[in-house]
Design an enzyme around this catalytic site. Sequence first.
Site, mmCIF file in Angstrom:
data_model
loop_
_atom_site.group_PDB
_atom_site.id
_atom_site.type_symbol
_atom_site.label_atom_id
_atom_site.label_comp_id
_atom_site.label_asym_id
_atom_site.label_seq_id
_atom_site.Cartn_x
_atom_site.Cartn_y
_atom_site.Cartn_z
ATOM 1 N N HIS A 99 33.374 31.416 34.417
ATOM 2 C CA HIS A 99 34.413 32.273 33.824
ATOM 3 C C HIS A 99 34.536 31.680 32.463
ATOM 4 C CE1 HIS A 99 36.019 32.584 38.109
ATOM 5 N NE2 HIS A 99 36.259 33.824 37.648
ATOM 6 N N ASP A 102 37.214 29.007 32.209
ATOM 7 C CA ASP A 102 37.010 27.683 32.844
ATOM 8 C C ASP A 102 36.343 26.660 32.059
ATOM 9 O OD1 ASP A 102 37.429 29.278 35.368
ATOM 10 O OD2 ASP A 102 35.149 29.473 35.720
HETATM 11 C C1 XLS Z 1 37.608 35.724 43.620
HETATM 12 C C2 XLS Z 1 36.451 35.762 43.116
HETATM 13 C C3 XLS Z 1 36.032 35.027 41.846
HETATM 14 C C4 XLS Z 1 34.663 35.682 41.257
HETATM 15 C C5 XLS Z 1 34.349 35.494 39.886
HETATM 16 O O1 XLS Z 1 38.076 35.885 44.702
HETATM 17 O O2 XLS Z 1 35.482 35.235 44.305
HETATM 18 O O3 XLS Z 1 35.975 33.713 41.970
HETATM 19 O O4 XLS Z 1 33.458 35.067 42.227
HETATM 20 O O5 XLS Z 1 35.379 36.025 39.242
#
Ligand code: XLS
Length: 437
Positions: A99, A102
């Site tokens: 993300h 991140d």
């Molecule tokens: C959350 C999601 C997230 C997505 C990416 O539940 O799994 O981590 O994979 O935003």
Amino acid sequence: MIFKNLDKVKYEGPSSKNPLAFKFYDADRVILGKKMSEHLPFALSWWHTLGANGVDMFGRGTIDKNLGEEANSMALAKAKVDAGFEIMNKLGIKYFCFHDVDLVPEADDINVTNQRLDEISDYILSKMANTDIKCLWGTANMFSNPRFMNGAGSTNDADVYCFAAAQVKKALDITVKLGGRGFVFWGGREGYETLLNTDVKFELENIARLLTLARDYGRKIGFKGDFYIEPKPKEPMKHQYDFDAATAIGFLKEHHLEKDFKLNIEANHATLAGHTFAHDLRIASINNMLGSIDANQGDYLLGWDTDEFPFDVYEATYCMLEVLKNGGLTGGFNFDAKCRRPSNTWEDVLEAYILGMDTFALGLIKASQIIEDGRLEKFIKDKYSSFNEGIGKKIVNNEVSLEDLADYACAKKTVATPQSGKQEHLESIVNQILFGR
Ligand code: XLS
Ligand code: CA
Ligand code: CA
């Protein structure tokens, strides 16, 4: 460096007792004409691996992932890149996912965040240059910042909508810069709690507008990969619009986005929707929309998204059966998974990846054996054989009316029950293949 005394995690085979060795994942082993590493393009998740510190609703973190740097600093952001590349290199993982937030700490001013993203992506590019590590997908985090409390594409606030758009634009720029295979939309806050304060139709249309604008911008800047929707039924919202694969596919088709979008199916999200993982994979696959996978598992006793490293070989086998039938993935297998809170060392992180990679390697081996064995496939083919001739053939060729079928039935007067579904017989074959060799 985190693991100073470890060069690479190697394949040592099923009888090895070395915790830092693969027992089943043998990258160069050929299965059904392709190397394991090609069947299984694994990806490291930036957020869980380099960010998650064990914090939960009831307690502080249990592992310090600040790598000796100051929290929320660019020095830490770079140290995370170094750590991520060390872990990927040591495990032989060729992809990563992220993300936007991140990668760098988010500033109050979006322009400052964007400058930080430019800086860190330059640094990541320089690290990629000496390796064969690539970006699987990027995404914009449009759920953590309080501005998204009423949604991003589904927000009531036009200014917030513009901030969502700005984040998507920048995350796409960075994903293209890093050569990403895909771009994910997980609609964490795209949903609602109560109809008393929500215009569902308006929100859905605005989400579709944002996806369309993103598609157009991505294609304009040369993004050739797939956009993905990652379905999830709930959490954090009570109702999330991308409930499951079928819902997301219907939405994409309604808004003419099905040529540019595929799905990123997460195991734990499928089970939260009341489906098996394999069910959502199958629905995506038969619609030509199985793009990528978040390879984790949930806990059937807990009603939330536990994001565990995959351990269940049955699930991995059924997943790999779907993937093999799909002819592979254009994306890959992201470990959107975190260690349990009490597993609080970097060594636990490494062992968790080894577990996940070995579990999927086993799934691949067993799925290929099920295919080579052929009994399950033959059973299903035979099961529908009444449609290969006579009235059945006319039905599938669309050569009959409802009256024709009614006349046929009335002429027969009565019909016997169909052949046995033989579920127990088939489950026994699966066990024989899983444990008999
Ligand atoms: C959350 C999601 C997230 C997505 C990416 O539940 O799994 O981590 O994979 O935003
Ligand atoms: Ca999840
Ligand atoms: Ca996920």
